[in-house]
Write an enzyme that holds these catalytic residues in place. Structure first.
Site, mmCIF file in Angstrom:
data_model
loop_
_atom_site.group_PDB
_atom_site.id
_atom_site.type_symbol
_atom_site.label_atom_id
_atom_site.label_comp_id
_atom_site.label_asym_id
_atom_site.label_seq_id
_atom_site.Cartn_x
_atom_site.Cartn_y
_atom_site.Cartn_z
ATOM 1 C CG HIS A 62 -4.122 17.564 3.516
ATOM 2 N ND1 HIS A 62 -4.575 18.750 4.543
ATOM 3 C CD2 HIS A 62 -3.091 16.781 4.716
ATOM 4 C CE1 HIS A 62 -3.727 18.564 5.598
ATOM 5 N NE2 HIS A 62 -3.150 17.755 5.426
ATOM 6 C CG ASP A 64 -8.898 17.579 0.471
ATOM 7 O OD1 ASP A 64 -7.677 17.217 0.546
ATOM 8 O OD2 ASP A 64 -9.634 18.711 0.979
ATOM 9 C CG HIS A 138 -3.927 23.469 6.071
ATOM 10 N ND1 HIS A 138 -5.170 22.880 6.623
ATOM 11 C CD2 HIS A 138 -4.376 21.940 4.983
ATOM 12 C CE1 HIS A 138 -6.252 22.201 6.521
ATOM 13 N NE2 HIS A 138 -5.074 21.753 5.580
HETATM 14 ZN ZN LIG Z 1 -9.324 20.667 1.451
HETATM 15 ZN ZN LIG Z 2 -5.638 20.065 4.170
#
Ligand SMILES: [Zn+2]
Ligand SMILES: [Zn+2]
Length: 298
Positions: A62, A64, A138
């Site tokens: 991801h 970030d 996740h």
């Molecule tokens: Zn994150």
């Molecule tokens: Zn994430």
């Protein structure tokens, strides 16, 4: 082991928090857990040298958590690094892999980069240190990382003397795990060693729900660093987004009997984290929310 929170924010940086990232220094090298935008500046502020980075462990792809990689890679070519750099993470999306390959095989690249696909189990070993991966849960494949430093067992000198072992080289042999013979009698190391298998354990688990099946891996950890993206008031949303709440993580820490819980990956919605710490501490007293550039020694 020097542990520095290079960033502690979820999804987007704020004035006081950069995106979540951890730097750990041991045996003269640095490993990074995630490498978001802002990592380079945070490393400078923390006085961690880029040139010393040996391995970067990315939890998941991801944005970030990894957008700082390309900048960091480029800076080190400008610095004329020659040492190889290892980047670990779940199987990379082909569009990212193409981009990475293009950059790391470019003319300006001064050092080799190896990209490793993470599988559960031991990934890296140096001296008494190992880094292993466990699966998290996740919205995309995500891994938690466990850094262990094996500590030497303690030597019971009194007992060794009582057993007739003369002080000197035989002590060293026993300490290094080898049996010795004294007057025809074999003395085994386990007879004179205490606290065999001592270790220091640091767990870095971001972007996941609190996963009970990982309790066996984080059991008795000295420090559990875990994402806390939501408060218990947003439990439904946390479940939906596959993130953790303060209370959920605290329950996990308690069940795993860890010594210390530090929350990171904090949403910008929290103007201050007092309530969040209260929520965690009500279940697991030794709880804390990390600040950027905070350091922990282990
Ligand atoms: Zn994150
Ligand atoms: Zn994430």
């Amino acid at each position: 082991m020097r542990i520095v929170f290079l960033g502690t924010a979820a999804s987007l940086p704020s004035k006081n928090r950069g995106l979540a990232c951890l730097g750990v220094r041991f045996l003269g090298e640095v490993v990074l857990f995630d490498c978001p935008e802002g990592t380079q500046q945070a490393m400078m502020k923390a006085k961690l040298s880029y040139g010393k980075i040996s391995n970067i462990f990315i939890s998941h792809w991801h944005e970030d958590h990894f957008l700082g990689l390309l900048g960091l890679i480029q800076t080190q070519s400008l610095n004329e690094r020659t040492e190889p750099l290892h980047i670990w993470g779940p199987k990379m999306d082909t569009k990212y892999l193409k981009l990475f390959k293009k950059i790391i095989t470019g003319k300006k690249q001064t050092y080799p980069i190896e990209i490793h696909e993470v599988k559960v189990g031991k990934l890296y070993e140096k001296g008494e240190f190992t880094v292993s991966a466990v699966k998290l849960k996740h919205t995309v494949p995500s891994f938690g990382y466990i850094l262990i430093e094996k500590l030497p067992s303690k030597f019971n000198k009194k007992k060794a003397i009582k057993l007739g072992v003369p002080e000197g080289p035989m002590f060293k042999q026993l300490q290094s795990g080898k049996a010795v013979k004294v007057k025809g009698k074999t003395i085994k190391p386990e007879q004179v060693l205490k606290e065999i298998g001592r270790e220091k354990k640091l767990c870095y688990f971001v972007d996941t729900i609190p996963l009970e099946e990982n309790i066996k891996h984080i059991k008795d950890a000295d420090i559990l660093i875990h994402e806390v993206t939501f408060s218990e008031l947003e439990e439904e949303r946390a479940k939906e987004m596959l993130h953790s709440t303060g209370k959920g993580v605290a329950k996990l820490a308690k069940k795993a009997n860890v010594k210390r819980l530090i929350g990171t990956h904090i949403s910008a919605r929290f103007k201050d984290t007092k309530e969040l710490v209260k929520e965690m501490s009500s279940v697991f007293p030794n709880s804390h929310i990390a600040k950027d550039l905070e350091e922990v020694q282990l």
